[in-house]
Design a protein around this motif. Sequence first.
Motif, PDB file in Angstrom:
ATOM      1  N   ARG A  53       0.930  -0.976  -0.201  1.00  0.00           N
ATOM      2  CA  ARG A  53       0.127  -0.062   0.049  1.00  0.00           C
ATOM      3  C   ARG A  53       0.997   1.342   0.137  1.00  0.00           C
ATOM      4  O   ARG A  53       0.562   1.980  -0.795  1.00  0.00           O
ATOM      5  CB  ARG A  53      -1.038  -0.044   1.116  1.00  0.00           C
ATOM      6  CG  ARG A  53      -2.086  -1.044   1.104  1.00  0.00           C
ATOM      7  CD  ARG A  53      -2.785  -1.037   2.220  1.00  0.00           C
ATOM      8  NE  ARG A  53      -3.368   0.284   2.695  1.00  0.00           N
ATOM      9  CZ  ARG A  53      -4.600   0.844   2.017  1.00  0.00           C
ATOM     10  NH1 ARG A  53      -5.099   0.160   1.122  1.00  0.00           N
ATOM     11  NH2 ARG A  53      -4.979   1.766   2.515  1.00  0.00           N
ATOM     12  N   ARG A  54       2.046   1.271   0.762  1.00  0.00           N
ATOM     13  CA  ARG A  54       2.861   2.362   0.771  1.00  0.00           C
ATOM     14  C   ARG A  54       3.447   2.563  -0.505  1.00  0.00           C
ATOM     15  O   ARG A  54       3.474   3.747  -1.067  1.00  0.00           O
ATOM     16  CB  ARG A  54       3.906   2.296   2.072  1.00  0.00           C
ATOM     17  CG  ARG A  54       3.422   2.503   3.395  1.00  0.00           C
ATOM     18  CD  ARG A  54       4.480   2.246   4.535  1.00  0.00           C
ATOM     19  NE  ARG A  54       3.852   2.501   5.615  1.00  0.00           N
ATOM     20  CZ  ARG A  54       3.904   2.079   6.864  1.00  0.00           C
ATOM     21  NH1 ARG A  54       5.073   1.352   6.591  1.00  0.00           N
ATOM     22  NH2 ARG A  54       3.422   2.087   7.792  1.00  0.00           N
ATOM     23  N   ILE A  57       0.828   4.188  -2.916  1.00  0.00           N
ATOM     24  CA  ILE A  57       0.588   5.600  -2.528  1.00  0.00           C
ATOM     25  C   ILE A  57       1.747   6.389  -3.102  1.00  0.00           C
ATOM     26  O   ILE A  57       1.711   7.475  -3.847  1.00  0.00           O
ATOM     27  CB  ILE A  57       0.516   5.728  -1.034  1.00  0.00           C
ATOM     28  CG1 ILE A  57      -0.963   5.015  -0.650  1.00  0.00           C
ATOM     29  CG2 ILE A  57       0.348   7.097  -0.598  1.00  0.00           C
ATOM     30  CD1 ILE A  57      -1.242   4.864   0.739  1.00  0.00           C
ATOM     31  N   GLU A  61       1.556   9.668  -5.633  1.00  0.00           N
ATOM     32  CA  GLU A  61       1.867  10.723  -5.154  1.00  0.00           C
ATOM     33  C   GLU A  61       3.173  11.171  -6.226  1.00  0.00           C
ATOM     34  O   GLU A  61       3.067  12.256  -6.673  1.00  0.00           O
ATOM     35  CB  GLU A  61       2.774  10.819  -4.002  1.00  0.00           C
ATOM     36  CG  GLU A  61       1.752  10.674  -2.837  1.00  0.00           C
ATOM     37  CD  GLU A  61       2.457  10.481  -1.406  1.00  0.00           C
ATOM     38  OE1 GLU A  61       1.862  10.965  -0.464  1.00  0.00           O
ATOM     39  OE2 GLU A  61       3.662   9.962  -1.723  1.00  0.00           O
TER      40      GLU A  61
END
Length: 67
Positions: A53-54, A57, A61
């Motif tokens: 998930r990181r 993301i 970004e």
Amino acid sequence: MLVIVDRFEGDWALLEWDGEMFRFPRTLLPPEVREGDAVYFDVRVDKEATDARRETIRRLEDELFRK
């Protein structure tokens, strides 16, 4: 963590843990759970899912701020 199902209010279960009451979505409990039942919660961190998930993301970004 062991909690006691105090009662149900609509879509919510009211659970007691360590003398405190909190609401929990009834749909997340097994269907056979009844008022007065003792329910064990096993809460763990899924490191692989967290890392994925990181990374997702971070990529989003990067895309957003590159424009």
